[in-house]
Design a protein around this motif. Structure first.
Motif, PDB file in Angstrom:
ATOM      1  N   ARG A  66       0.540  -1.516  -0.148  1.00  4.68           N
ATOM      2  CA  ARG A  66      -0.112   0.413  -0.246  1.00  4.68           C
ATOM      3  C   ARG A  66       0.840   0.415   0.008  1.00  4.68           C
ATOM      4  O   ARG A  66       0.488   1.962  -0.445  1.00  4.68           O
ATOM      5  CB  ARG A  66      -0.702   0.138   1.178  1.00  4.68           C
ATOM      6  CG  ARG A  66      -1.764   1.601   1.634  1.00  4.68           C
ATOM      7  CD  ARG A  66      -3.091   0.927   0.994  1.00  4.68           C
ATOM      8  NE  ARG A  66      -3.505   2.096  -0.232  1.00  4.68           N
ATOM      9  CZ  ARG A  66      -4.399   1.362  -0.983  1.00  4.68           C
ATOM     10  NH1 ARG A  66      -5.476   0.282  -0.800  1.00  4.68           N
ATOM     11  NH2 ARG A  66      -3.615   2.123  -2.722  1.00  4.68           N
ATOM     12  N   GLN A  72      -6.465   0.294 -11.218  1.00  2.74           N
ATOM     13  CA  GLN A  72      -7.233  -0.495 -10.262  1.00  2.74           C
ATOM     14  C   GLN A  72      -6.570  -0.874  -8.964  1.00  2.74           C
ATOM     15  O   GLN A  72      -5.308  -0.848  -9.202  1.00  2.74           O
ATOM     16  CB  GLN A  72      -6.338  -2.120 -11.509  1.00  2.74           C
ATOM     17  CG  GLN A  72      -7.643  -2.479 -12.274  1.00  2.74           C
ATOM     18  CD  GLN A  72      -7.409  -3.971 -13.215  1.00  2.74           C
ATOM     19  OE1 GLN A  72      -7.276  -4.727 -12.077  1.00  2.74           O
ATOM     20  NE2 GLN A  72      -6.979  -3.949 -14.008  1.00  2.74           N
ATOM     21  N   GLU A  73      -6.993   0.167  -7.931  1.00  2.00           N
ATOM     22  CA  GLU A  73      -7.275  -0.072  -6.500  1.00  2.00           C
ATOM     23  C   GLU A  73      -6.251  -1.567  -6.442  1.00  2.00           C
ATOM     24  O   GLU A  73      -6.561  -2.709  -6.734  1.00  2.00           O
ATOM     25  CB  GLU A  73      -8.412   0.132  -5.970  1.00  2.00           C
ATOM     26  CG  GLU A  73      -7.615   0.476  -4.694  1.00  2.00           C
ATOM     27  CD  GLU A  73      -6.631   1.525  -4.516  1.00  2.00           C
ATOM     28  OE1 GLU A  73      -5.937   0.984  -3.748  1.00  2.00           O
ATOM     29  OE2 GLU A  73      -7.234   2.972  -4.530  1.00  2.00           O
ATOM     30  N   LEU A  74      -5.606  -1.570  -5.118  1.00  2.76           N
ATOM     31  CA  LEU A  74      -5.454  -2.921  -4.399  1.00  2.76           C
ATOM     32  C   LEU A  74      -6.142  -3.377  -4.526  1.00  2.76           C
ATOM     33  O   LEU A  74      -7.413  -2.527  -3.142  1.00  2.76           O
ATOM     34  CB  LEU A  74      -4.427  -2.656  -3.356  1.00  2.76           C
ATOM     35  CG  LEU A  74      -3.147  -2.360  -4.141  1.00  2.76           C
ATOM     36  CD1 LEU A  74      -2.375  -1.580  -2.635  1.00  2.76           C
ATOM     37  CD2 LEU A  74      -2.189  -3.258  -4.393  1.00  2.76           C
ATOM     38  N   HIS A  75      -6.955  -4.570  -4.235  1.00  8.74           N
ATOM     39  CA  HIS A  75      -7.498  -5.581  -4.172  1.00  8.74           C
ATOM     40  C   HIS A  75      -7.844  -6.709  -3.911  1.00  8.74           C
ATOM     41  O   HIS A  75      -6.647  -7.689  -4.327  1.00  8.74           O
ATOM     42  CB  HIS A  75      -8.878  -4.967  -5.095  1.00  8.74           C
ATOM     43  CG  HIS A  75      -8.761  -6.108  -6.121  1.00  8.74           C
ATOM     44  ND1 HIS A  75      -7.863  -5.326  -7.416  1.00  8.74           N
ATOM     45  CD2 HIS A  75      -9.154  -6.544  -7.060  1.00  8.74           C
ATOM     46  CE1 HIS A  75      -8.302  -5.518  -8.484  1.00  8.74           C
ATOM     47  NE2 HIS A  75      -8.700  -6.461  -8.343  1.00  8.74           N
ATOM     48  N   THR A  97      -3.084 -10.088  -3.214  1.00  8.27           N
ATOM     49  CA  THR A  97      -3.910  -9.198  -3.634  1.00  8.27           C
ATOM     50  C   THR A  97      -3.119  -8.490  -5.118  1.00  8.27           C
ATOM     51  O   THR A  97      -1.773  -9.285  -5.015  1.00  8.27           O
ATOM     52  CB  THR A  97      -2.868  -8.162  -2.263  1.00  8.27           C
ATOM     53  OG1 THR A  97      -3.600  -8.480  -1.263  1.00  8.27           O
ATOM     54  CG2 THR A  97      -3.552  -6.287  -2.429  1.00  8.27           C
ATOM     55  N   GLY A 146      -3.135  -5.081  -7.826  1.00  6.87           N
ATOM     56  CA  GLY A 146      -3.519  -3.697  -8.343  1.00  6.87           C
ATOM     57  C   GLY A 146      -2.935  -3.491  -9.289  1.00  6.87           C
ATOM     58  O   GLY A 146      -1.236  -4.110  -9.485  1.00  6.87           O
TER      59      GLY A 146
END
Length: 140
Positions: free
Chosen positions: A95, A111-114, A120, A122
């Motif tokens: 993050r 693309q957000e970290l997911h 994880t 992103g």
């Protein structure tokens, strides 16, 4: 601890290319088709035979790759088929770097970290046009 390796994107010939590189470099080759993962439900059947992950590790040399999955929304072009692949453990560690590098990034492909089935994930193109892909442990 974060580390970085090259990441290559192919347009349907990832297995062929990575098999060739493996023949040249030796080591271990892992090929994973989209059809062999829980993620196949998120893509149309014509993409199921594409590689979602390919990895060669030979001594200190490591290369990861995949087939392009973003078509037809985004097409593979020379220049957007390579990335810096940042691999880490804990979400919080990823993050910090993700947030710093993504300042001023191009938002249409962000693309957000997911969480995904493999951990994880992103990605984004930074303000200089460099593609960054992040992968780490699943966020609990």
């Amino acid at each position: 601890m974060l580390r970085s390796i090259p990441f290559l994107l192919f347009d349907g010939n990832c297995a062929e290319a990575m098999t060739f590189y493996h023949q040249c470099l030796g080591g271990e080759l892992i090929l994973t088709k989209l059809a062999d993962t829980p993620m196949k439900a998120q893509f149309p059947p014509e993409k199921h035979n594409r590689m979602i992950n390919a990895n060669i590790k030979s001594g200190d040399i490591e290369i990861s790759a995949a087939d392009w999955m973003a078509s037809p929304e985004f097409e593979p072009l020379q220049g957007n088929t390579t990335a810096i692949f940042v691999i880490g453990g804990a979400f919080d560690e990823l993050r910090v770097v993700f947030d710093k590098l993504s300042i001023g990034c191009e938002k249409s492909r962000f693309q957000e970290l997911h969480n995904l089935p493999f951990g994880t994930y992103g990605q984004f193109y930074d303000r200089y046009g460099v593609q960054w892909i992040f992968k780490g442990d699943k966020r609990e």
